[in-house]
Design an enzyme around this catalytic site. Structure first.
Site, PDB file in Angstrom:
ATOM      1  N   LEU A 293      36.344  19.020  11.492  1.00  0.00           N
ATOM      2  CA  LEU A 293      35.871  20.360  11.128  1.00  0.00           C
ATOM      3  C   LEU A 293      36.859  20.981  10.150  1.00  0.00           C
ATOM      4  CD1 LEU A 293      34.167  23.054  11.765  1.00  0.00           C
ATOM      5  CD2 LEU A 293      35.927  23.529  13.454  1.00  0.00           C
TER       6      LEU A 293
ATOM      7  N   HIS B 172      41.571  43.604  17.881  1.00  0.00           N
ATOM      8  CA  HIS B 172      41.808  42.427  17.044  1.00  0.00           C
ATOM      9  C   HIS B 172      42.430  41.297  17.867  1.00  0.00           C
ATOM     10  CE1 HIS B 172      40.547  44.739  13.675  1.00  0.00           C
ATOM     11  NE2 HIS B 172      41.607  45.516  13.633  1.00  0.00           N
TER      12      HIS B 172
ATOM     13  N   ASP C 254      32.695  41.248  13.079  1.00  0.00           N
ATOM     14  CA  ASP C 254      32.800  42.712  13.034  1.00  0.00           C
ATOM     15  C   ASP C 254      32.735  43.306  14.438  1.00  0.00           C
ATOM     16  OD1 ASP C 254      33.046  45.152  11.824  1.00  0.00           O
ATOM     17  OD2 ASP C 254      30.925  45.350  11.327  1.00  0.00           O
TER      18      ASP C 254
END
Ligand code: FPP
Length: 240
Positions: A119, A25, A8
C-alpha cells in the site's frame, strides 16, 4: 484502487465534548491508524489522506503547532510498522514552508519505507491542488496539450513519488459536501462519498460501508456503456 479521504470534523468532535481542538486531532490520528490498517487489508493500492491544507496555516498558532507535532510523532512512530506491513509512505504538498526537522523526518520516512509494495500511504501536508496545478502548468511547455506531461509535472511539484493513479473514491467525513482544494486534477472521475460522522469516529465499519457504496456505483467515464472500465475490486471488510 486509489482512495482519498478528507478527514474532517476533528475540531467539532472535540468541541462537542468541551475539549481542546488539538485533542480532536490526537484522537483523529488513532482513526488514521485504523483506516490505514483496513486499507492495507482490503487490497487498496493507494490511500491519500488530507492532513493539512495550505489554507490551514491561517489557524491559531497553537493548533498549527500541535498538528505539526502530531505529524512528527506519527511519522516517527509509524515507520517501523509501515516497513513490517509493506506500506510505502509519501508526503505530498509543499515542503519549503515546513520546519527543517520535519522535512528531514519526512525524507527519512520515505527512504526507509521505499520498498513497501502493498500500500502507498500518501499524507497531504501543506497541500493546495490549485497551487500545485498552477505551478505544474507553468512548467509545462506552451502549446503542449499533453496530459501526461502535465501530470508528470504535477507529481514533481507535489513530491508525489511514485506518481499516483487517478482517485477512484473520495470520502469526506464531517458532514460538509465540498472538495476544499484537494486533488482537483486527480479526482476528475472519482466517486464521491460524504459521511456525516466526524473523523475521530470513522472506523473500519464506516470504511467498509463507503467501499460498498463505491461498488454499487456505475462508472461511465462520460460514456453510455455500463461500467467502463470495470470498478476496481476490493476485498470486503467486516460489515456494519
Ligand atoms: C480537519 O478537521 C482536520 C485537519 C485539519 C487535520 C487532520 C489531522 C488528523 C486527522 C490527525 C493527524 C493526522 C496524521 C496523518 C497523523 P477540522 O479541524 O477542520 O475539524 P472541524 O471542521 O470540526 O473544525
Amino acid at each position: 484502487m486509489h482512495v482519498a479521504i478528507i478527514m474532517d470534523g476533528n475540531g467539532r468532535w472535540a468541541e462537542r465534548r468541551g475539549l481542546n481542538r488539538s485533542i480532536g486531532h490526537q484522537v483523529g490520528a488513532r482513526a488514521v491508524r485504523r483506516v490505514v490498517e483496513a486499507a492495507a487489508r482490503s487490497g487498496i493500492e493507494v490511500l491519500t489522506l488530507y492532513a493539512f491544507s495550505s489554507d490551514n496555516w491561517s489557524r491559531p498558532t497553537t493548533e498549527v503547532s500541535s498538528l505539526m507535532r502530531l505529524f512528527r510523532r506519527y511519522l516517527q512512530s509509524e515507520v517501523a510498522r509501515c516497513v513490517d506491513n509493506g506500506i510505502r509512505l509519501n508526503i505530498i504538498g509543499r515542503r519549503d514552508r515546513l520546519a527543517a526537522d520535519l522535512v528531514s523526518i519526512i525524507e527519512q520516512a520515505e527512504r526507509v519505507t521505499a520498498d513497501g509494495a502493498r500500500l502507498t500511504l500518501r499524507l497531504a501536508v501543506d497541500y493546495s491542488a490549485r497551487d500545485a496545478i498552477a505551478h505544474a502548468a507553468a512548467l509545462t511547455p506552451v502549446g503542449s496539450a499533453s496530459r501526461d506531461e502535465f501530470a508528470k509535472n504535477l507529481a514533481a511539484v507535489t513530491h508525489s513519488s511514485p506518481a499516483a493513479p487517478a482517485v477512484d473514491l473520495l470520502i469526506r467525513t464531517g458532514g460538509e459536501r465540498r472538495l476544499s482544494d484537494f486533488l482537483l486534477w486527480e479526482c476528475a472521475y472519482a466517486e464521491l462519498v460524504f459521511i456525516d460522522d466526524y473523523w475521530p469516529d470513522f472506523d473500519e465499519a464506516a470504511f467498509a460501508a463507503a467501499l460498498r457504496e463505491f461498488q454499487r456505483r456505475e462508472r461511465r467515464y462520460g460514456s453510455v456503456m455500463p461500467s467502463v472500465p470495470p470498478a476496481p475490486q476490493v476485498v470486503p471488510l467486516a460489515t456494519r
